[in-house]
Design a protein around this motif. Structure first.
Motif, PDB file in Angstrom:
ATOM      1  N   MET A 107       0.900  -1.039  -0.156  1.00  0.00           N
ATOM      2  CA  MET A 107      -0.063  -0.624  -0.186  1.00  0.00           C
ATOM      3  C   MET A 107       1.202   1.404   0.137  1.00  0.00           C
ATOM      4  N   VAL A 108       1.980   1.303   0.814  1.00  0.00           N
ATOM      5  CA  VAL A 108       2.588   2.295   0.882  1.00  0.00           C
ATOM      6  C   VAL A 108       3.338   2.506  -0.765  1.00  0.00           C
ATOM      7  N   ILE A 109       4.003   1.356  -1.420  1.00  0.00           N
ATOM      8  CA  ILE A 109       4.241   1.596  -2.356  1.00  0.00           C
ATOM      9  C   ILE A 109       3.425   1.604  -3.993  1.00  0.00           C
TER      10      ILE A 109
ATOM     11  N   VAL B  30      -2.446  -5.225  -5.367  1.00  0.00           N
ATOM     12  CA  VAL B  30      -2.399  -4.187  -4.197  1.00  0.00           C
ATOM     13  C   VAL B  30      -3.493  -4.466  -3.402  1.00  0.00           C
ATOM     14  N   HIS B  31      -3.995  -4.847  -2.384  1.00  0.00           N
ATOM     15  CA  HIS B  31      -4.826  -5.397  -1.516  1.00  0.00           C
ATOM     16  C   HIS B  31      -5.501  -4.287  -1.111  1.00  0.00           C
ATOM     17  N   ASN B  32      -6.407  -2.766  -1.934  1.00  0.00           N
ATOM     18  CA  ASN B  32      -6.883  -1.692  -2.150  1.00  0.00           C
ATOM     19  C   ASN B  32      -8.054  -2.080  -3.075  1.00  0.00           C
ATOM     20  N   VAL B  33      -8.800  -1.634  -3.492  1.00  0.00           N
ATOM     21  CA  VAL B  33      -9.713  -1.485  -4.490  1.00  0.00           C
ATOM     22  C   VAL B  33      -9.238   0.034  -4.600  1.00  0.00           C
ATOM     23  N   TYR B  34      -9.467   0.995  -4.128  1.00  0.00           N
ATOM     24  CA  TYR B  34      -9.099   2.547  -4.242  1.00  0.00           C
ATOM     25  C   TYR B  34      -7.510   3.256  -4.712  1.00  0.00           C
ATOM     26  N   LEU B  35      -6.811   1.929  -4.423  1.00  0.00           N
ATOM     27  CA  LEU B  35      -5.631   2.553  -4.402  1.00  0.00           C
ATOM     28  C   LEU B  35      -4.966   1.516  -5.973  1.00  0.00           C
ATOM     29  N   GLU B  36      -5.475   0.366  -6.033  1.00  0.00           N
ATOM     30  CA  GLU B  36      -5.871  -0.017  -7.232  1.00  0.00           C
ATOM     31  C   GLU B  36      -5.760   0.702  -8.376  1.00  0.00           C
TER      32      GLU B  36
ATOM     33  N   GLY C  54      -5.874   5.803 -12.517  1.00  0.00           N
ATOM     34  CA  GLY C  54      -5.632   7.241 -12.374  1.00  0.00           C
ATOM     35  C   GLY C  54      -6.450   8.598 -11.135  1.00  0.00           C
ATOM     36  N   PHE C  55      -5.900   9.612 -10.615  1.00  0.00           N
ATOM     37  CA  PHE C  55      -7.292   9.829 -10.428  1.00  0.00           C
ATOM     38  C   PHE C  55      -8.299  10.308 -10.467  1.00  0.00           C
ATOM     39  N   PRO C  56      -8.872  10.701 -11.826  1.00  0.00           N
ATOM     40  CA  PRO C  56      -9.509  10.528 -12.333  1.00  0.00           C
ATOM     41  C   PRO C  56     -10.888   9.283 -12.170  1.00  0.00           C
ATOM     42  N   GLY C  57     -10.258   8.376 -12.416  1.00  0.00           N
ATOM     43  CA  GLY C  57     -10.551   6.843 -12.696  1.00  0.00           C
ATOM     44  C   GLY C  57     -11.068   6.437 -11.452  1.00  0.00           C
ATOM     45  N   LEU C  58     -10.285   7.066 -10.166  1.00  0.00           N
ATOM     46  CA  LEU C  58     -10.678   6.864  -8.879  1.00  0.00           C
ATOM     47  C   LEU C  58     -11.982   7.285  -8.790  1.00  0.00           C
ATOM     48  N   VAL C  59     -11.454   8.958  -9.180  1.00  0.00           N
ATOM     49  CA  VAL C  59     -13.112   9.690  -8.950  1.00  0.00           C
ATOM     50  C   VAL C  59     -14.179   9.567  -9.035  1.00  0.00           C
ATOM     51  N   LEU C  60     -13.961   8.671 -10.090  1.00  0.00           N
ATOM     52  CA  LEU C  60     -15.662   8.282 -10.775  1.00  0.00           C
ATOM     53  C   LEU C  60     -15.976   7.097 -10.217  1.00  0.00           C
TER      54      LEU C  60
END
Length: 439
Positions: free
Chosen positions: A309-311, A343-349, A355-361
């Motif tokens: 997650m840090v990486i 990475v075991h985290n949907v948001y970080l994945e 990128g952040f646009p995909g995460l925001v959507l």
């Protein structure tokens, strides 16, 4: 096609999807857009769900040649399109959630040429994500009815009981996978113990919703037993994320039922759960203890996931706009480690891949689905006589459970979220139809 105006339409206009009306917010809903239609697409979808969770072709190899998942999904989509076309109804009803899903898919597709491995991104998009979104769209259109919503919940509850049977059998026979963790079954969504716990946790609130809407004593007894089996299955997986998510579900229902008549029964279930704690092996509590004390995990998985997650956070900040391409988070992170693990985290994945646009959507989509269930609840009343309220509440709890569990699972493009999201869209549309307003 507007209700009551079919005779004035051009014959070529029937296929057009409903446009949002600029009229008053309480304008009448359009009943034709909410028709559940033929039962064939719905039950094909339930059969598809069964294949996903149980993979019968793994136990009966002769079925593999038939490709049951593909066959049932194709049958459901094909019959749905034919049914809507034959009744001169729009194929797609464009909701806010469906538009967000399309924007997210388009953003992911637009990033494929710039992916660090375009071929791998295209394969994931075509072989996995597009199918997931198709099932989301189909479910949101064929589950628009109180009876259909309850049938989905009943189907998933019985499937959860079946998964519990596999879990208990494997526990008693010592069937395990890596790190001596419980093996689920051969289903792609339930073989890994963490995935099994996630799937069961998403079903638990739907079972509770059925329980709260049922009046017959024997039906409630069956559902109460199912809830107990589901909770026990999550415990048997030894999943830390599963335990946290299950605890959150119980807390949410404790809060929601605190002023309702059902609270007495909930308190009884809670007391029974507390009394059962001494029956759990000490190893289970040792594993849960690693949630707060990462270094105490002898398997090293907690430490590895924290390091990942840090990486992932560092890598996502270094490429915040376009990301590395859908499904490419493993390759991106392997620039700093060589473990070939997502990475075991949907948001970080999502941040790494899109990128952040995909995460925001995605966050907008998740938020919109939760808001839709709240909207539906405000227009109905609690109590065993109002099934829609409790089904909307169950879907809402499942979505919140996923929002928390997503911090511990690499399942951004799988069916888990999109299945519940499809139910959320169906709930909101049905509530709008029943209350005579536009969703």
């Amino acid at each position: 096609m507007r209700h009551g105006a079919a005779t004035h339409e051009s014959p070529l206009e029937w296929w057009r999807p409903q446009s949002a009306a600029p009229a008053h917010a309480d304008a009448p809903a359009v009943p034709v857009a909410l028709s559940p239609g033929s039962a064939v697409p719905f039950w094909s979808l339930m059969g598809f769900t069964f294949v996903l969770l149980f993979a019968p072709q793994s136990y009966f190899p002769a079925l593999a040649a038939l490709r049951p998942a593909f066959l049932l999904a194709g049958l459901g989509i094909g019959f749905y399109v034919y049914d809507r076309w034959s009744r001169r109804q729009p194929i797609v009803v464009w909701t806010r959630e469906l538009r967000l899903v399309c924007y997210l898919a388009l953003w992911a597709a637009a990033g494929i040429p710039f992916s660090i491995w375009p071929g791998g991104s295209f394969a994931l998009m075509a072989d996995n994500y597009v199918k997931t979104l198709a099932i989301f769209c189909l479910l949101s259109h064929v589950a628009v009815g109180t009876a259909r919503l309850r049938q989905v919940a009943w189907s998933l509850t019985f499937m959860a009981i079946g998964l519990s049977g596999f879990a208990v059998y494997n526990y008693l026979t010592g069937a395990v996978i890596e790190n001596q963790r419980l093996l689920g079954n051969e289903g792609s969504l339930t073989k890994n113990p963490n995935d099994m716990a996630l799937m069961i946790n998403l079903i638990v609130p739907l079972t509770v919703g059925l329980f709260l809407t049922s009046k017959e004593a024997h039906t409630r007894a069956v559902l109460l037993t199912a809830i107990g089996l589901e909770a026990a299955t999550v415990v048997l997986t030894y999943s830390r994320a599963g335990a946290l998510t299950l605890g959150l579900i119980f807390f949410l229902y404790f809060w929601k039922l605190r002023r309702r008549p059902e609270r007495k029964l909930f308190y009884a279930v809670l007391v029974a759960g507390v009394l059962a704690l001494p029956l759990l092996p000490s190893a289970y509590f040792d594993r849960l203890g690693t949630i707060t004390d990462i270094q105490a995990d002898r398997t090293g998985s907690a430490q590895e996931r924290w390091a990942d997650m840090v990486i992932a956070m560092k890598k996502s900040l270094s490429n915040p706009i376009k990301g590395s391409g859908i499904g490419m988070n493993v390759l991106t992170m392997n620039e700093e480690r060589q473990t070939w693990r997502a990475v075991h985290n949907v948001y970080l994945e999502l941040a790494l891949d899109l990128g952040f646009p995909g995460l925001v959507l995605f966050v907008m989509l998740l938020t919109s689905c939760i808001q839709g269930t709240l909207w539906a609840q405000r227009r109905s009343r609690p109590g065993r006589g109002h099934a829609l309220f409790h089904m909307a509440e169950g879907v809402q709890v499942s979505l919140i459970a996923y929002a928390v569990a997503a911090m511990f699972h690499p399942v951004s493009y799988h069916f888990y979220f999109y299945y519940i999201a499809g139910l959320a869209v169906a709930v909101r549309r049905l509530s709008a139809a029943e209350s005579g307003v536009r969703a």
